[in-house]
Design an enzyme around this catalytic site. Structure first.
Site, PDB file in Angstrom:
ATOM      1  CB  SER A 295      -0.875   0.032   1.251  1.00 44.56           C
ATOM      2  OG  SER A 295      -0.108   0.469   2.362  1.00 44.56           O
ATOM      3  CG  ASP A 296       1.780   5.801  -1.120  1.00 48.23           C
ATOM      4  OD1 ASP A 296       2.751   5.779  -0.340  1.00 48.23           O
ATOM      5  OD2 ASP A 296       1.668   6.653  -2.012  1.00 48.23           O
ATOM      6  CE1 TYR A 297       5.343   7.337   5.806  1.00 47.17           C
ATOM      7  CE2 TYR A 297       3.227   7.751   6.830  1.00 47.17           C
ATOM      8  CZ  TYR A 297       4.598   7.731   6.896  1.00 47.17           C
ATOM      9  OH  TYR A 297       5.227   8.096   8.046  1.00 47.17           O
ATOM     10  N   GLY A 299      -2.160   4.103   3.375  1.00 49.55           N
ATOM     11  CA  GLY A 299      -3.212   3.960   2.367  1.00 49.55           C
ATOM     12  C   GLY A 299      -4.396   3.140   2.872  1.00 49.55           C
TER      13      GLY A 299
END
Ligand code: BGC
Length: 748
Positions: A295-297, A299
């Site tokens: 995932s992104d940060y 996310g």
């Protein structure tokens, strides 16, 4: 306890090592090489003995407290490593520190599974290359690959295994600060850039301690936020997504990229973080991706704000089930997955598959053979900012700069001449590095002013104003300084932190005070060279009238000061070409060269009911592919090997390019096609080939492109991919505004 654990991993390793398959060797296709050994017995052995908690720990990624790249920092990551709750760390580097953390994972957890260390190595690690938008303006995949190789060597020597790059987000939205991190507006050029970067980072053998795993981000379509505001909603048709946005990601995966990062945005109403259509149907089922998705940060946590999950527990279940294997920084997998698996909300098979993917990448990196192979103080000292690395950075900085204007051939300046240097960015070493500068530092970096001092005879300098503070108290001195020399070099633009993440702007002009300073200096009548630093296409409508020459330098990196000065004084010649359209003003945005014809194209000057503006031309200020140099080129009419071809054949198109000036120069020869009639509307032009060539004065060269059915293919009415029979126009030219064409026919 410790010894028993270690021996368990050793036993598993010994039992597994014979079956690991042949080691890949360098080949033309690192993808195949990197994936040559698909299954790892050590991974299967581990999966058999891991507890549920240990498995979940492998899906967790936390930041160290070294670097802040997102909103909330969770404390206690060292304890999480020790307790097996966290199998992956980002934002920690140096051989010494990663070794320290790795020792905890290897020696103090039951199975001793090594940590994976990630970091944003975006355009260099210690030696900083130009920002990615600048890199793409070089149109030089070989040198781009080299820049990624240099970045990988420096990063790997500092204990890193994994970079969050390449950023493959196509963007036609200059308000968005992250346009600076990508390769511009075009899928074809973007695909060449992303492929080159993956080759550079990963090489042919991921277990080589000089290579690191790539992470293709932000999947998908993060570059199209409404109104250019970061993290905002994205919505586009599946056809548009597939044709104009997905190719650079796909190209990176085809090149063997081992990991993918889900983007923050939604696509078709579902956050990408838990979008099974993107993460599973397209990425894995269609494209055959066998690495892992992170995932992104935060996310996963953000899905609560998106409004598609009531709480973090639900968000975590949705994300994992959709194909998001690793949780960056949300803490949701750590806290809620155990219960979700026990309750059957996530199947054991899904969990195991995610663990398998992550452990497989660790195995491919060679971490089970030697968890410390990337932590070497000696290599760290030897690889960092070497002369060769710095030279590569200088060359790419030179190739990334785009000469936008050169009235009366003001450039190049005569070496040893006297110049006035004015502008708030002239003496800034820090801004040169741009955003996402890894572990690069401005210490010892030469500013543009420093570079100019090495080339000019006499230099008079004053900043004239601040970046955006409206005070004009430095203007008088600036005017006085301008009059002292024969030429004025003004270095203006944006601060390095006005682009990058969370750095969107509603204006794409240079700040007013700088624009006023330029007007004041222009009023002296002195010849002005404008050097620009910025991370997005700017509205240069006024500046392009006032300055005699304009060099777009982006944020050119560690060696940018020297590179820019070498270009200004003719030690090198500009060869960059825009990878993104520069509009006349923000009202034209989005503006991109692959526009459709529309039902009412503007062809009759002044016509009312045609597609146009009342107050501005349709054309951009500087088109995609545009850039000047210190010589000129002419193009002969393209010659085709045949005027038609079919599914099992191809044709070639040749054009003779001649250097018509008096200096050696580099041209980027570009091939564009237009499909005249399709089952769905087709763009006015599509880039389908390019080649950089360097010609001596008077020299001619025949440049040849091959056109196969692939170059004609697109997502047809029925959403199958392929070419359609009919007439095509072919253009070979120096930028996307080309008008001369030849035609050919494709027969089914
Ligand atoms: C960015 C990513 C980056 C990640 C880790 C996020 O905020 O969107 O591009 O890789 O942080 O630093």
């Amino acid at each position: 306890m410790k010894r028993i654990c270690l021996s368990l991993l050793t036993v598993l390793m010994l039992a597994s090592c014979t079956a690991a398959g042949p080691k890949p060797t360098r080949s033309d296709d690192p993808q195949r090489a990197a994936n040559a050994y698909k299954t790892y017995p050590i991974v299967e052995s581990l999966l058999r003995v891991m507890t549920l908690e240990e498995k979940i720990g492998q899906l967790v990624l936390y930041t160290s407290d070294w670097d802040v790249t997102g909103p909330s920092i969770r404390s206690g990551y060292v304890d999480d490593i020790r307790s097996g709750k966290c199998g992956n760390i980002f934002n920690a580097y140096t051989a010494e520190y990663t070794r320290k953390l790795q020792e905890i994972a290897v020696n103090e957890t039951r199975l001793g599974i090594p940590l994976l260390f990630g970091y944003d190595v975006i355009h260099g690690f210690r030696t900083i290359f130009p920002i990615n938008l600048g890199i793409s303006a070089s149109w030089d995949p070989e040198l781009i690959e080299e820049s990624a190789r240099v970045a990988a060597r420096e990063a790997a020597a500092a204990g890193l295994h994994w970079t969050y790059s390449p950023m493959c987000d196509i963007c036609v939205e200059p308000r968005w600060g992250r346009i600076s991190e990508g390769a511009g507006e075009d899928a074809f050029l973007g695909s060449a850039v992303s492929r080159a970067m993956v080759y550079g980072y990963q090489g042919a053998d991921l277990s080589d301690p000089l290579t690191i795993a790539a992470c293709v981000k932000h999947f998908a379509a993060y570059g199209a936020p409404h109104a250019g505001r970061d993290y905002n909603t994205v919505d586009m048709s599946e056809r548009w997504l597939r044709e104009f946005y997905l190719p650079p990601y796909k190209s990176a995966f085809d090149a063997g990229a081992q990991t993918a990062m889900a983007s923050f945005n939604e696509y078709d109403g579902t956050p990408a973080t838990a979008n099974a259509h993107l993460l599973t149907e397209i990425l894995r089922d269609e494209w055959g991706f066998d690495g892992f998705v992170v995932s992104d940060y935060t996310g996963i946590l953000e899905m609560i704000n998106h409004g598609t999950a009531a709480d973090l527990a639900e968000a975590s279940v949705q994300a994992l089930n959709a194909g998001n294997d690793m949780d960056m920084q949300s803490g949701g997998y750590s806290e809620f997955l155990k219960k979700a698996v026990e309750e059957g909300k996530v199947s054991k098979k899904t969990l195991d598959e995610a663990v398998r993917r992550i452990l497989t990448v660790k195995a491919r990196l060679g971490l089970f053979e030697d968890p410390f192979r990337y932590c070497s103080e000696e290599r760290e000292a030897a690889e960092t900012k070497t002369e060769a690395n710095l030279l590569a950075a200088r060359t790419l900085a030179e190739e990334s700069c785009v000469l936008l204007k050169n009235h009366n051939n003001l450039l190049p300046l005569t070496k040893g001449s006297s110049v006035a240097v004015i502008g708030p960015l002239a003496d800034s070493a820090d801004d040169l590095l741009g955003s996402w500068r890894g572990a690069g530092l401005p210490d010892g970096v030469k500013s543009i002013l420093d570079g100019i001092k090495e080339q000019a005879g006499q230099v008079f300098y004053t900043p004239g104003c601040d970046m955006s503070n409206p005070s004009q108290k430095g203007f008088d001195e600036a005017e006085y300084t301008a009059r002292r020399a024969s030429t004025v070099i003004m270095v203006l633009g944006e601060s390095c932190d006005w682009s990058g993440e969370a750095a969107s702007r509603t204006s794409i002009k240079i700040p007013e005070v700088q624009a006023e300073l330029l007007k004041r200096i222009a009023a002296t009548g002195q010849p002005i060279v404008l050097v620009l630093m910025n991370g997005r296409p700017l509205d240069l409508s006024e500046e392009s009238e006032l300055a005699d020459a304009i060099l777009e330098a982006w944020f050119p990196g560690t060696m940018g000061g020297e590179a820019v000065a070498r270009l200004l004084f003719g030690e090198a010649s500009p060869s960059g070409r825009l990878s993104v359209t520069f509009p006349r003003n923000l009202g034209q945005v989005p503006i991109y060269y692959y526009a459709k014809n529309t039902g009412r194209p503007y062809v009759h000057p002044g016509a009312k009911y045609e597609s146009r503006y009342l107050d501005c031309e349709n054309t951009p200020l500087y088109p995609f592919g545009y850039g000047l140099t210190y010589t000129t080129f002419s193009y002969g009419k393209p010659v085709l090997s045949a005027d038609s071809f079919g599914p099992t054949s191809s044709i070639t198109a040749k054009a003779t390019v001649t250097n018509t000036g008096s200096r050696e120069g580099t041209e980027v020869v570009q091939l564009y096609l237009r499909d005249m009639v399709g089952s769905v509307t087709r763009p006015l032009k599509m880039l389908r080939g390019f080649e950089r060539i360097t010609l001596k004065p008077g020299e001619s060269r025949e440049v040849e492109f091959t056109i196969t059915p692939e170059e004609l293919s697109f997502w047809r009415k029925d959403m199958t991919y392929g070419p359609e029979a009919g007439e095509f126009r072919l253009f070979i030219a120096g930028d996307s505004s080309a008008e001369d064409f030849v035609t050919f026919t494709y027969n089914e």
